[in-house]
Scaffold this motif. Structure first.
Motif, PDB file in Angstrom:
ATOM      1  N   UNK A 111       0.848  -1.187   0.000  1.00 53.61           N
ATOM      2  CA  UNK A 111       0.000   0.000   0.000  1.00 53.61           C
ATOM      3  C   UNK A 111       0.885   1.238   0.000  1.00 53.61           C
ATOM      4  N   UNK A 112       0.376   2.381  -0.476  1.00 51.86           N
ATOM      5  CA  UNK A 112       1.144   3.623  -0.383  1.00 51.86           C
ATOM      6  C   UNK A 112       1.576   3.881   1.065  1.00 51.86           C
ATOM      7  N   UNK A 113       2.848   4.230   1.234  1.00 52.61           N
ATOM      8  CA  UNK A 113       3.391   4.421   2.574  1.00 52.61           C
ATOM      9  C   UNK A 113       3.841   3.133   3.235  1.00 52.61           C
ATOM     10  N   UNK A 114       3.658   1.990   2.546  1.00 58.50           N
ATOM     11  CA  UNK A 114       4.038   0.705   3.118  1.00 58.50           C
ATOM     12  C   UNK A 114       5.535   0.560   3.300  1.00 58.50           C
ATOM     13  N   UNK A 115       5.916  -0.294   4.227  1.00 58.56           N
ATOM     14  CA  UNK A 115       7.316  -0.480   4.594  1.00 58.56           C
ATOM     15  C   UNK A 115       7.889  -1.769   4.007  1.00 58.56           C
ATOM     16  N   UNK A 116       9.169  -1.702   3.662  1.00 57.59           N
ATOM     17  CA  UNK A 116       9.885  -2.865   3.141  1.00 57.59           C
ATOM     18  C   UNK A 116      11.188  -3.008   3.906  1.00 57.59           C
ATOM     19  N   UNK A 117      11.443  -4.202   4.444  1.00 54.30           N
ATOM     20  CA  UNK A 117      12.684  -4.493   5.160  1.00 54.30           C
ATOM     21  C   UNK A 117      13.382  -5.644   4.458  1.00 54.30           C
ATOM     22  N   UNK A 118      14.587  -5.399   3.982  1.00 50.57           N
ATOM     23  CA  UNK A 118      15.362  -6.383   3.230  1.00 50.57           C
ATOM     24  C   UNK A 118      16.679  -6.626   3.947  1.00 50.57           C
ATOM     25  N   UNK A 119      16.981  -7.892   4.234  1.00 44.24           N
ATOM     26  CA  UNK A 119      18.261  -8.256   4.834  1.00 44.24           C
ATOM     27  C   UNK A 119      18.931  -9.293   3.947  1.00 44.24           C
ATOM     28  N   UNK A 120      20.229  -9.108   3.707  1.00 43.01           N
ATOM     29  CA  UNK A 120      20.971 -10.040   2.874  1.00 43.01           C
ATOM     30  C   UNK A 120      22.435 -10.037   3.263  1.00 43.01           C
ATOM     31  N   UNK A 121      23.209 -10.861   2.569  1.00 39.21           N
ATOM     32  CA  UNK A 121      24.666 -10.853   2.677  1.00 39.21           C
ATOM     33  C   UNK A 121      25.180 -10.078   1.464  1.00 39.21           C
ATOM     34  N   UNK A 122      25.665  -8.845   1.651  1.00 38.99           N
ATOM     35  CA  UNK A 122      26.078  -8.049   0.503  1.00 38.99           C
ATOM     36  C   UNK A 122      27.401  -8.540  -0.071  1.00 38.99           C
ATOM     37  N   UNK A 123      27.435  -8.715  -1.384  1.00 41.90           N
ATOM     38  CA  UNK A 123      28.665  -9.152  -2.054  1.00 41.90           C
ATOM     39  C   UNK A 123      28.457  -9.023  -3.553  1.00 41.90           C
ATOM     40  N   UNK A 124      29.503  -8.681  -4.244  1.00 42.56           N
ATOM     41  CA  UNK A 124      29.443  -8.564  -5.702  1.00 42.56           C
ATOM     42  C   UNK A 124      29.744  -9.931  -6.308  1.00 42.56           C
ATOM     43  N   UNK A 125      28.757 -10.824  -6.227  1.00 42.92           N
ATOM     44  CA  UNK A 125      28.935 -12.204  -6.694  1.00 42.92           C
ATOM     45  C   UNK A 125      27.711 -12.642  -7.492  1.00 42.92           C
ATOM     46  N   UNK A 126      27.917 -13.575  -8.408  1.00 48.42           N
ATOM     47  CA  UNK A 126      26.820 -14.083  -9.216  1.00 48.42           C
ATOM     48  C   UNK A 126      27.035 -15.561  -9.510  1.00 48.42           C
ATOM     49  N   UNK A 127      26.061 -16.389  -9.088  1.00 43.63           N
ATOM     50  CA  UNK A 127      26.062 -17.830  -9.358  1.00 43.63           C
ATOM     51  C   UNK A 127      27.347 -18.501  -8.860  1.00 43.63           C
ATOM     52  N   UNK A 128      27.712 -18.203  -7.616  1.00 41.78           N
ATOM     53  CA  UNK A 128      28.939 -18.737  -7.027  1.00 41.78           C
ATOM     54  C   UNK A 128      28.616 -19.973  -6.188  1.00 41.78           C
TER      55      UNK A 128
END
Length: 209
Positions: free
Chosen positions: A133-150
């Protein structure tokens, strides 16, 4: 390496061992506290990759919110339903799951995207923006890394992972239509012998409106 598993097969095999190793992650605890502080009463919250249901679904439901968790693992869903009877849990793949636009007050995704491709992550971020909804919240947690298909070993199993650097991921969250309201990074040591410490990143965001 052992034979590579799909995401569903991996988490079916891991079961409760995931919570034993990764059940007390400070950035996830911070993200959940932040949502509880800002959400209106009885908010509708979608937990993507809900796992065992703890801590996110459990704490959000205990705070009076209407929580739905989705996960591809039948075993994780079984555990979550047992541990968090106050929430609803559905077997679904976020890349294919459909829900009405604008009906969620918050969406959280804690380590849910690392087995998606970069293109799939970008598509899912756009889908989430539409679901909120407008004004809705999103919380994203991850392991940050510049990797692809490792290829990596994870709790005794072989998987392939993809991620973005912290700045690149924040840029993609913005490109999906969000305002990034804050970030937080911490080093985390899993509660499992032999597991390497890793960096965890929280991106807090809001859908304008």
């Amino acid at each position: 390496m052992s034979e590579e598993l799909t995401t569903a097969e991996l988490f079916d095999a891991i079961g409760t061992r995931y919570e034993e190793a990764f059940g007390h992650r400070p950035v996830v605890d911070a993200a959940v506290r932040e949502l509880i502080e800002v959400l209106p009463p009885s908010a509708r919250v979608l937990d993507i990759g809900s796992g065992t249901g703890r801590p996110a679904a459990a704490e959000l439901a205990a705070a009076g919110h209407r929580v739905t968790g989705i996960d591809v693992s039948g075993e994780m869903l079984r555990i979550a339903r047992e541990q968090v009877p106050g929430a609803e849990f559905v077997r679904a793949d976020v890349r294919e799951w459909e829900t009405a636009p604008g009906t969620w007050d918050a969406v959280c995704a804690f380590f849910s995207f690392v087995q998606l491709s970069r293109a799939e992550t970008e598509q899912v971020l756009g889908r989430i923006a539409g679901w909120l909804a407008p004004g809705g919240r999103f919380a994203l947690v991850t392991v940050p890394a510049d990797i692809e298909d490792v290829p990596i070993e994870f709790l005794g199993h072989s998987i392939r992972v993809t991620s973005f650097s912290a700045d690149a991921l924040a840029d993609r969250v913005r490109a999906a239509g969000f305002e990034v309201t804050g970030t937080r990074a911490e080093r985390f040591a899993p509660g499992k012998p032999g597991a390497e410490p890793e960096e965890h990143l929280l991106i807090s965001a809001r859908k304008p409106g």
